[in-house]
Motif scaffolding. Sequence first.
Motif, PDB file in Angstrom:
ATOM      1  N   TYR A 149      93.223  46.771  39.648  1.00 44.61           N
ATOM      2  CA  TYR A 149      93.787  46.679  40.998  1.00 44.61           C
ATOM      3  C   TYR A 149      94.259  48.060  41.415  1.00 44.61           C
ATOM      4  CZ  TYR A 149      96.762  45.485  44.942  1.00 44.61           C
ATOM      5  OH  TYR A 149      97.335  45.442  46.188  1.00 44.61           O
ATOM      6  N   CYS A 150      93.751  48.533  42.541  1.00 44.65           N
ATOM      7  CA  CYS A 150      94.144  49.839  43.090  1.00 44.65           C
ATOM      8  C   CYS A 150      93.999  50.965  42.053  1.00 44.65           C
ATOM      9  CB  CYS A 150      95.578  49.800  43.615  1.00 44.65           C
ATOM     10  SG  CYS A 150      95.710  49.032  45.232  1.00 44.65           S
ATOM     11  N   ALA A 151      93.042  50.802  41.141  1.00 48.63           N
ATOM     12  CA  ALA A 151      92.760  51.820  40.119  1.00 48.63           C
ATOM     13  C   ALA A 151      93.976  52.127  39.249  1.00 48.63           C
ATOM     14  CB  ALA A 151      92.214  53.094  40.753  1.00 48.63           C
ATOM     15  N   VAL A 152      94.926  51.172  39.159  1.00 51.71           N
ATOM     16  CA  VAL A 152      96.126  51.370  38.339  1.00 51.71           C
ATOM     17  C   VAL A 152      96.290  50.245  37.312  1.00 51.71           C
ATOM     18  CG1 VAL A 152      98.656  51.518  38.307  1.00 51.71           C
ATOM     19  CG2 VAL A 152      97.358  52.750  40.051  1.00 51.71           C
ATOM     20  N   SER A 153      96.454  48.996  37.779  1.00 54.82           N
ATOM     21  CA  SER A 153      96.630  47.840  36.885  1.00 54.82           C
ATOM     22  C   SER A 153      97.742  48.057  35.865  1.00 54.82           C
ATOM     23  CB  SER A 153      95.313  47.519  36.158  1.00 54.82           C
ATOM     24  OG  SER A 153      94.347  47.055  37.074  1.00 54.82           O
ATOM     25  N   SER A 154      98.965  48.094  36.369  1.00 52.71           N
ATOM     26  CA  SER A 154     100.108  48.407  35.507  1.00 52.71           C
ATOM     27  C   SER A 154     100.738  47.187  34.848  1.00 52.71           C
ATOM     28  CB  SER A 154     101.174  49.165  36.311  1.00 52.71           C
ATOM     29  OG  SER A 154     101.569  48.426  37.448  1.00 52.71           O
ATOM     30  N   PHE A 155     100.255  45.979  35.142  1.00 49.30           N
ATOM     31  CA  PHE A 155     100.799  44.804  34.456  1.00 49.30           C
ATOM     32  C   PHE A 155     100.116  44.638  33.099  1.00 49.30           C
ATOM     33  CE2 PHE A 155     101.805  42.745  38.853  1.00 49.30           C
ATOM     34  CZ  PHE A 155     102.870  43.621  39.006  1.00 49.30           C
ATOM     35  N   SER A 156     100.076  45.733  32.382  1.00 46.82           N
ATOM     36  CA  SER A 156      99.471  45.792  31.056  1.00 46.82           C
ATOM     37  C   SER A 156     100.253  46.809  30.244  1.00 46.82           C
ATOM     38  CB  SER A 156      98.000  46.223  31.170  1.00 46.82           C
ATOM     39  OG  SER A 156      97.434  46.448  29.897  1.00 46.82           O
ATOM     40  N   GLU A 157     100.371  46.578  28.935  1.00 43.33           N
ATOM     41  CA  GLU A 157     101.124  47.521  28.105  1.00 43.33           C
ATOM     42  C   GLU A 157     100.474  48.909  28.103  1.00 43.33           C
ATOM     43  OE1 GLU A 157     103.218  45.591  24.461  1.00 43.33           O
ATOM     44  OE2 GLU A 157     101.261  44.600  24.645  1.00 43.33           O
ATOM     45  N   TYR A 158      99.145  48.927  28.222  1.00 40.12           N
ATOM     46  CA  TYR A 158      98.415  50.196  28.343  1.00 40.12           C
ATOM     47  C   TYR A 158      97.423  50.068  29.477  1.00 40.12           C
ATOM     48  CZ  TYR A 158     100.241  51.685  23.814  1.00 40.12           C
ATOM     49  OH  TYR A 158     101.078  52.055  22.787  1.00 40.12           O
ATOM     50  N   THR A 159      97.195  51.160  30.191  1.00 35.29           N
ATOM     51  CA  THR A 159      96.193  51.169  31.245  1.00 35.29           C
ATOM     52  C   THR A 159      95.511  52.522  31.276  1.00 35.29           C
ATOM     53  OG1 THR A 159      95.765  50.616  33.567  1.00 35.29           O
ATOM     54  CG2 THR A 159      97.721  51.954  33.128  1.00 35.29           C
ATOM     55  N   VAL A 160      94.340  52.557  31.895  1.00 35.16           N
ATOM     56  CA  VAL A 160      93.575  53.800  32.039  1.00 35.16           C
ATOM     57  C   VAL A 160      93.469  54.123  33.522  1.00 35.16           C
ATOM     58  CG1 VAL A 160      91.361  54.953  31.648  1.00 35.16           C
ATOM     59  CG2 VAL A 160      92.259  53.367  29.931  1.00 35.16           C
ATOM     60  N   VAL A 161      93.791  55.362  33.889  1.00 36.38           N
ATOM     61  CA  VAL A 161      93.671  55.802  35.289  1.00 36.38           C
ATOM     62  C   VAL A 161      92.960  57.139  35.330  1.00 36.38           C
ATOM     63  CG1 VAL A 161      95.818  54.615  35.916  1.00 36.38           C
ATOM     64  CG2 VAL A 161      95.872  57.059  35.408  1.00 36.38           C
ATOM     65  N   HIS A 162      92.390  57.450  36.469  1.00 37.31           N
ATOM     66  CA  HIS A 162      91.825  58.778  36.687  1.00 37.31           C
ATOM     67  C   HIS A 162      92.963  59.794  36.673  1.00 37.31           C
ATOM     68  CE1 HIS A 162      89.792  62.165  38.606  1.00 37.31           C
ATOM     69  NE2 HIS A 162      88.644  61.556  38.361  1.00 37.31           N
ATOM     70  N   ALA A 163      92.705  60.975  36.147  1.00 38.00           N
ATOM     71  CA  ALA A 163      93.752  62.002  36.087  1.00 38.00           C
ATOM     72  C   ALA A 163      94.280  62.365  37.470  1.00 38.00           C
ATOM     73  CB  ALA A 163      93.223  63.246  35.371  1.00 38.00           C
ATOM     74  N   GLY A 164      93.490  62.105  38.505  1.00 37.45           N
ATOM     75  CA  GLY A 164      93.945  62.364  39.872  1.00 37.45           C
ATOM     76  C   GLY A 164      94.799  61.252  40.434  1.00 37.45           C
ATOM     77  N   CYS A 165      94.963  60.165  39.666  1.00 33.85           N
ATOM     78  CA  CYS A 165      95.767  59.015  40.114  1.00 33.85           C
ATOM     79  C   CYS A 165      97.037  58.866  39.287  1.00 33.85           C
ATOM     80  CB  CYS A 165      94.931  57.736  40.051  1.00 33.85           C
ATOM     81  SG  CYS A 165      93.577  57.720  41.246  1.00 33.85           S
ATOM     82  N   ALA A 166      97.568  59.998  38.835  1.00 35.06           N
ATOM     83  CA  ALA A 166      98.855  60.032  38.138  1.00 35.06           C
ATOM     84  C   ALA A 166      99.476  61.389  38.406  1.00 35.06           C
ATOM     85  CB  ALA A 166      98.680  59.803  36.631  1.00 35.06           C
ATOM     86  N   VAL A 167     100.791  61.442  38.303  1.00 37.39           N
ATOM     87  CA  VAL A 167     101.490  62.703  38.524  1.00 37.39           C
ATOM     88  C   VAL A 167     102.559  62.872  37.453  1.00 37.39           C
ATOM     89  CG1 VAL A 167     103.116  61.668  40.188  1.00 37.39           C
ATOM     90  CG2 VAL A 167     102.714  64.138  40.214  1.00 37.39           C
ATOM     91  N   LYS A 168     102.619  64.070  36.893  1.00 38.53           N
ATOM     92  CA  LYS A 168     103.597  64.358  35.846  1.00 38.53           C
ATOM     93  C   LYS A 168     104.972  64.518  36.473  1.00 38.53           C
ATOM     94  CE  LYS A 168     102.543  67.954  33.380  1.00 38.53           C
ATOM     95  NZ  LYS A 168     102.183  68.910  32.307  1.00 38.53           N
ATOM     96  N   VAL A 169     105.988  63.934  35.804  1.00 37.96           N
ATOM     97  CA  VAL A 169     107.370  64.025  36.296  1.00 37.96           C
ATOM     98  C   VAL A 169     108.268  64.526  35.168  1.00 37.96           C
ATOM     99  CG1 VAL A 169     107.101  62.221  38.037  1.00 37.96           C
ATOM    100  CG2 VAL A 169     107.839  61.588  35.732  1.00 37.96           C
ATOM    101  N   SER A 170     109.467  64.920  35.565  1.00 39.43           N
ATOM    102  CA  SER A 170     110.426  65.435  34.601  1.00 39.43           C
ATOM    103  C   SER A 170     110.771  64.374  33.554  1.00 39.43           C
ATOM    104  CB  SER A 170     111.710  65.867  35.312  1.00 39.43           C
ATOM    105  OG  SER A 170     112.763  66.054  34.381  1.00 39.43           O
ATOM    106  N   PRO A 171     110.798  64.751  32.274  1.00 36.53           N
ATOM    107  CA  PRO A 171     111.201  63.783  31.240  1.00 36.53           C
ATOM    108  C   PRO A 171     112.662  63.372  31.352  1.00 36.53           C
ATOM    109  CG  PRO A 171     110.914  65.979  30.293  1.00 36.53           C
ATOM    110  CD  PRO A 171     110.430  66.053  31.700  1.00 36.53           C
ATOM    111  N   LEU A 172     113.429  64.085  32.189  1.00 38.67           N
ATOM    112  CA  LEU A 172     114.839  63.740  32.392  1.00 38.67           C
ATOM    113  C   LEU A 172     115.015  62.630  33.426  1.00 38.67           C
ATOM    114  CD1 LEU A 172     116.358  67.354  32.496  1.00 38.67           C
ATOM    115  CD2 LEU A 172     116.223  65.793  30.543  1.00 38.67           C
ATOM    116  N   ALA A 173     114.004  62.378  34.239  1.00 35.15           N
ATOM    117  CA  ALA A 173     114.106  61.358  35.291  1.00 35.15           C
ATOM    118  C   ALA A 173     114.013  59.962  34.677  1.00 35.15           C
ATOM    119  CB  ALA A 173     112.998  61.555  36.323  1.00 35.15           C
ATOM    120  N   PRO A 174     114.907  59.038  35.056  1.00 39.27           N
ATOM    121  CA  PRO A 174     114.888  57.691  34.472  1.00 39.27           C
ATOM    122  C   PRO A 174     113.667  56.903  34.940  1.00 39.27           C
ATOM    123  CG  PRO A 174     116.532  57.817  36.218  1.00 39.27           C
ATOM    124  CD  PRO A 174     115.991  59.205  36.050  1.00 39.27           C
TER     125      PRO A 174
END
Length: 386
Positions: A149-174
């Motif tokens: 769904y929407c190239a994400v499918s996050s209702f799974s313990e693991y998922t695969v996405v295109h590298a262009g469909c994720a963004v790195k965030v600070s490890p300090l952010a909750p």
Amino acid sequence: MSHFDSSTKPQPGVITCKAAVAWGPGEAMVIEEVEVSPPQPMEIRIKVVYTSLCRSDVTAWLSQAHTSIYPRIFGHEASGIVESVGQGVTEFAEGDHVLTLFTGECMRCKHCISGKSNICQVLGLEHKGVMHSDQKTRFFVKGKPVYHYCAVSSFSEYTVVHAGCAVKVSPLAPLDKICILSCGAAAGLGAAWKVANVSEGSKVAIFGLGTVGLSVAQGAKLRGASQIIGVDTNPHKRDIAKDFGVTDFLNPNDSDEPIHQVIKRMTDGGADFSFECIGDTEMVTTALQSCCDGWGLTVTLGVPKTKPEISGHFRFFLMGRKLTGSLFGGWKPKSEIPSLVDMYMNKEIQIDELITHNLPFEDINKAFDLMIQGKCLRCVIHMPPK
């Protein structure tokens, strides 16, 4: 001098994990054992840590105004940790904290380089239930394909996405809070700031006070709007709406006259900006009617459940009113979402108050029930720790 040989590094294999699979429209999710394929070139596999339920998941699950694709794994608002990376991926490494993106950014297409659009021609909205790269799925149950769904499918313990469909965030952010910046909260803030460019002293009308509508209100408040009218049929929204900047709360069920007439009277001829955040095309018409002549701008953000066509009298446009759409608040997802995470970390924007429920993964169907009954804004689902 030794040279690192990447070929000696073990290649990621198939992961078997739990996922909430929808087998048919409106059918309860079933927690199944699924096989998740390794990431292909330019893809990453993510361990989902938190995922929140968005109204558009519910709309698609009910297959209202959507193609019916089943079995399927829904979910698109999520935060997680990179488990493995596919060939050619250089911007992510194992252990990176990320937000998923339901619409991506390739950085190279006409739209991405225009500076005028966030509608990526390569990694835009995916409607077929498969990966952008090879039009195949990465999920299987007993060898049978399960669709995305929407190239994400996050209702799974693991998922695969295109590298262009994720963004790195600070490890300090909750991760349990910022997950809602991967769709709803960001969509509302961006609609107010980037799409409408709400100005100081302006009058704003917002139809629908869910996560998106309240985020529009917050964005308008931070821009210095003098009047923010919130419209919702749920009387329980009144108090939280004030916390997000709504100055006047209107319940159409309490009014004997059409709500757009009430708004026009309250604003001396109509709002400068109106926002439709429900997903109701008839409400788009009402929002357009609530705007003022000359410069009134209506922004539509909701995904319609039925009747996708919009109608509006030509006179509105002849008299200078405008209607525009907004996808993800106009944000370029990879380039600009990290700045919203920074704003949250600096306490410049409210996010926590939008999260009304936290549930374990096994209670995902309860999250759907809460959303359908109008009893929650955002429900954050906690994936099992491993």
